[in-house]
Scaffold this active site. Structure first.
Site, PDB file in Angstrom:
ATOM      1  N   TYR A 144      30.201 -30.529   8.174  1.00  0.00           N
ATOM      2  CA  TYR A 144      30.341 -31.079   9.288  1.00  0.00           C
ATOM      3  C   TYR A 144      30.348 -30.212  10.489  1.00  0.00           C
ATOM      4  O   TYR A 144      29.552 -30.253  11.613  1.00  0.00           O
ATOM      5  CB  TYR A 144      31.436 -31.941   9.248  1.00  0.00           C
ATOM      6  N   GLY A 147      27.421 -27.897  10.570  1.00  0.00           N
ATOM      7  CA  GLY A 147      26.443 -28.824  10.874  1.00  0.00           C
ATOM      8  C   GLY A 147      26.268 -29.076  12.761  1.00  0.00           C
ATOM      9  O   GLY A 147      25.378 -29.085  13.199  1.00  0.00           O
ATOM     10  N   TYR A 203      49.690 -36.505   5.533  1.00  0.00           N
ATOM     11  CA  TYR A 203      49.350 -35.294   4.822  1.00  0.00           C
ATOM     12  C   TYR A 203      49.963 -33.736   5.301  1.00  0.00           C
ATOM     13  O   TYR A 203      50.126 -33.796   6.489  1.00  0.00           O
ATOM     14  CB  TYR A 203      47.876 -34.976   4.986  1.00  0.00           C
TER      15      TYR A 203
END
Ligand code: NAD
Ligand code: UDP
Length: 313
Positions: A144, A147, A203
């Protein structure tokens, strides 16, 4: 009135952009392969002669006509963009080449929806457009963020070498109604967990920060960037109010009145520790800054999730 092509127009940001463009009197052609987009997001425009929907994957070339192209097609949630990393790279590279090639042929202006992820796990804080970033080229997020970095390079090459009129916006974490229940991003996860009384999954230790922008503000920013003649970016679009993920969880619990408990899970690899946009350039060049308070935006999002939960079960 302009003829506007929106790639990724059935997704979260794209569908809100289509709404605004139609309301402003433009003709909109929405291009989407429905990977993370949904017909229901744009169903209210079907039957309107100012709106067209084309199922198409941007990694394939396509011949269309138009004046402006907002290029948003690309999954944005880590869960979705990591599901098939090579496909994510193809979407960012081949998809962006195809849409830039289209703009070159039809002389349309092109806007790339880039991302704060080009700054990676930033060593500069807050992040301004002049910062080159700290990106792992072979990590789980690289399909990502690398990219999008190459997509930015393509935009600059087509502008400098082929005379295509372009602009690049770097979008920071954006939230609002229509996010998918299973999107996997933090705002939608926390809201759905709070509404269902499930544990809220933090997280790491929740000390990492993000800065959350409400969708209506972001759409204003996209349109301001596209409409600004002679300005090519890149420009940050985001809300500079920074908070920890733990405090976001606590706020969602407060606003939903939920009894959910906070639980701690493993921090994903390469998860950026801090993120906050420097938006001075957007203020100066576009006269843009976000106006929606986090609490107000979250309440609108919570109400939308509650409504859809009732309808969709
Ligand atoms: P989303 O996943 O809801 O929307 C992406 C849309 O693109 C979906 O409708 C999907 O079906 C479509 N799509 C994906 N691959 C495609 C392909 N190959 N061909 C045609 N359509 C394709 O995500 P979003 O949050 O609306 O993000 C839109 C854009 O904004 C993305 O380019 C994303 O990288 C960028 N962005 C979003 C955020 C955010 O916080 N939401 C932050 C930074 C950048
Ligand atoms: N996150 C979390 N719980 C969740 C989903 C995400 O704590 O259920 C964290 C994630 O690790 C990251 C932050 O929230 O630190 C933002 O994650 P998101 O996927 O929304 O966006 P990004 O990491 O791309 O900014």
């Amino acid at each position: 009135m302009a003829r506007v092509i929106v790639t990724g127009g059935a997704g979260f940001i794209g569908s809100h952009l289509c709404d605004r463009l139609i309301a402003d009197g433009h003709d909109v052609l929405c291009l989407d392969n429905f990977y993370t987009g949904r017909k229901v997001n744009i169903a209210h425009h079907l039957g309107n002669s100012a709106f067209e929907l084309v199922r198409h994957d941007v990694i394939e070339p396509i011949l269309l006509e138009g004046d402006l192209v907002y290029h948003l097609a690309c999954p944005a949630s880590p869960v979705h963009y990591q599901f098939n990393p090579v496909k994510t790279i193809k979407t960012n590279v081949m998809g962006t080449i195809n849409m830039l090639g289209l703009c070159k042929r039809i002389k349309a202006k092109f806007l790339l929806a880039s991302t704060s992820e080009v700054y990676g796990d930033p060593l500069e804080h807050p992040q301004s457009e002049s910062y080159w970033g700290n990106v792992n080229p072979i990590g789980p997020r690289s399909c990502y963020d690398e990219g999008k970095r190459v997509a930015e390079t393509l935009v600059e090459s087509y502008r400098n070498e082929n005379g295509v009129d372009t602009t690049i916006v770097r979008i920071f974490n954006t939230y609002g109604p229509r996010m998918l229940f299973d999107d996997g991003r933090v705002v939608s996860n926390f809201i759905i967990q709070a509404l269902k009384g499930q544990d809220i999954t933090i997280y790491g230790d929740g000390s990492q920060t993000r800065s959350f922008c409400y969708i209506d503000d972001l759409v204003d920013g996209l349109i301001s960037a596209m409409d600004k003649e002679g300005f090519h970016g890149p420009v940050n679009l985001g809300n500079p109010t920074e908070m920890t993920i733990k405090s976001l969880a606590e706020l969602v619990i407060e606003l939903t009145g939920s009894r959910s408990k906070l639980v701690y899970r493993k921090l994903p690899e390469d998860d950026p520790a801090r993120r906050r946009p420097d938006i001075n350039l957007a203020k100066k060049e576009l006269g843009w800054q976000p106006g929606v308070e986090l609490k107000d935006g979250l309440m609108k999002t919570i109400n939308d999730f509650e409504e859809r939960l009732k309808q969709e079960g």
